[in-house]
Design an enzyme around this catalytic site. Sequence first.
Site, short mmCIF file in Angstrom:
data_model
loop_
_atom_site.label_atom_id
_atom_site.label_comp_id
_atom_site.label_asym_id
_atom_site.label_seq_id
_atom_site.Cartn_x
_atom_site.Cartn_y
_atom_site.Cartn_z
N HIS A 179 0.86 -1.18 0.00
CA HIS A 179 0.00 0.00 0.00
C HIS A 179 0.90 1.23 0.00
O HIS A 179 1.87 1.29 0.76
CB HIS A 179 -0.91 -0.02 1.23
CG HIS A 179 -1.86 1.14 1.26
ND1 HIS A 179 -2.97 1.21 0.43
CD2 HIS A 179 -1.85 2.28 1.98
CE1 HIS A 179 -3.60 2.35 0.65
NE2 HIS A 179 -2.94 3.01 1.58
N GLU B 56 -10.04 -6.32 7.07
CA GLU B 56 -10.21 -4.87 7.05
C GLU B 56 -9.27 -4.26 6.01
O GLU B 56 -8.08 -4.59 5.95
CB GLU B 56 -9.87 -4.29 8.44
CG GLU B 56 -10.40 -2.90 8.64
CD GLU B 56 -10.06 -2.36 10.03
OE1 GLU B 56 -10.18 -1.14 10.22
OE2 GLU B 56 -9.68 -3.16 10.91
N GLN C 43 10.61 2.95 -4.15
CA GLN C 43 10.86 2.22 -2.89
C GLN C 43 10.02 0.95 -2.82
O GLN C 43 10.45 -0.07 -2.27
CB GLN C 43 10.58 3.12 -1.69
CG GLN C 43 11.54 4.29 -1.58
CD GLN C 43 12.99 3.84 -1.56
OE1 GLN C 43 13.37 2.96 -0.81
NE2 GLN C 43 13.81 4.43 -2.43
C1 GAR Z 1 1.23 0.84 -6.27
O1 GAR Z 1 1.66 2.12 -5.89
C2 GAR Z 1 0.59 0.14 -5.10
O2 GAR Z 1 1.19 0.43 -3.87
C3 GAR Z 1 -0.82 0.68 -5.17
O3 GAR Z 1 -1.13 0.71 -6.54
C4 GAR Z 1 0.07 0.92 -7.28
C5 GAR Z 1 0.16 -0.16 -8.33
O4 GAR Z 1 1.23 0.06 -9.21
N1 GAR Z 1 -1.73 -0.12 -4.41
C6 GAR Z 1 -2.77 0.35 -3.73
O5 GAR Z 1 -3.09 1.51 -3.75
C7 GAR Z 1 -3.53 -0.70 -2.93
N2 GAR Z 1 -4.38 -0.08 -1.96
P1 GAR Z 1 1.78 -1.14 -10.10
O6 GAR Z 1 0.57 -1.76 -10.81
O7 GAR Z 1 2.70 -0.47 -11.08
O8 GAR Z 1 2.48 -2.11 -9.21
#
Ligand code: GAR
Length: 192
Positions: free
Chosen positions: A113, A147, A177
């Site tokens: 997240h 949750e 990161q």
């Molecule tokens: C990432 O920043 C991840 O942390 C976020 O979506 C993006 C996906 O990027 N996830 C959330 O917000 C989950 N609540 P990616 O498809 O390039 O890995």
Amino acid sequence: MKNIVILISGSGSNMAAIVETAQRERWSDTLGATVAAVISNKPVAAGLAVANALGVPTQVLDHTGFANREAFDAALAQAIDVHTPALVVLAGFLRILTPAFVNHYAGRLVNIHPSLLPAFPGLNTHQRAIDGGCRFAGATVHRVTAELDHGPILDQAVVPVLPGDTAATLAARVLAQEHRIYPQAVKTLLKA
Ligand code: GAR
């Protein structure tokens, strides 16, 4: 072999970071682990082509074809369980999961997240961090519980919020990161 199944909805850059690390570090030899499949709930997810290019089998399970959340999650679990996964990795999988799904994968389900949980669960994390005047932001790898965006923290990375940051510039700094900590957290779980 310990199978890893990665779930995506979008660009799949975290998925790619995990697959590339697994290939570079030869996880199949060193950990007896492999990324067996990438599953997307969105047919247009750019990450599908990325996974294919990396040689990982992909599958699309379009959630819009199901009557409700329970039906989709049941079908998703069926598709995942074909691979008898040791680990199910949520990598930008933008779906709220049913308790039945989460319970089914208890101890095997992880998420990343883009905030320093427990701050800013949910959406628009970067804009909310900027609006809140935060000096630092980051990302959290955590076990998934029923949750949303909660559950035991496995790792975090911290970045500064810089003057003039937009949600996009901060997101890019955090994402770099994410690509570092998520493969390492997955690896640690595979060793456990
Ligand atoms: C990432 O920043 C991840 O942390 C976020 O979506 C993006 C996906 O990027 N996830 C959330 O917000 C989950 N609540 P990616 O498809 O390039 O890995």
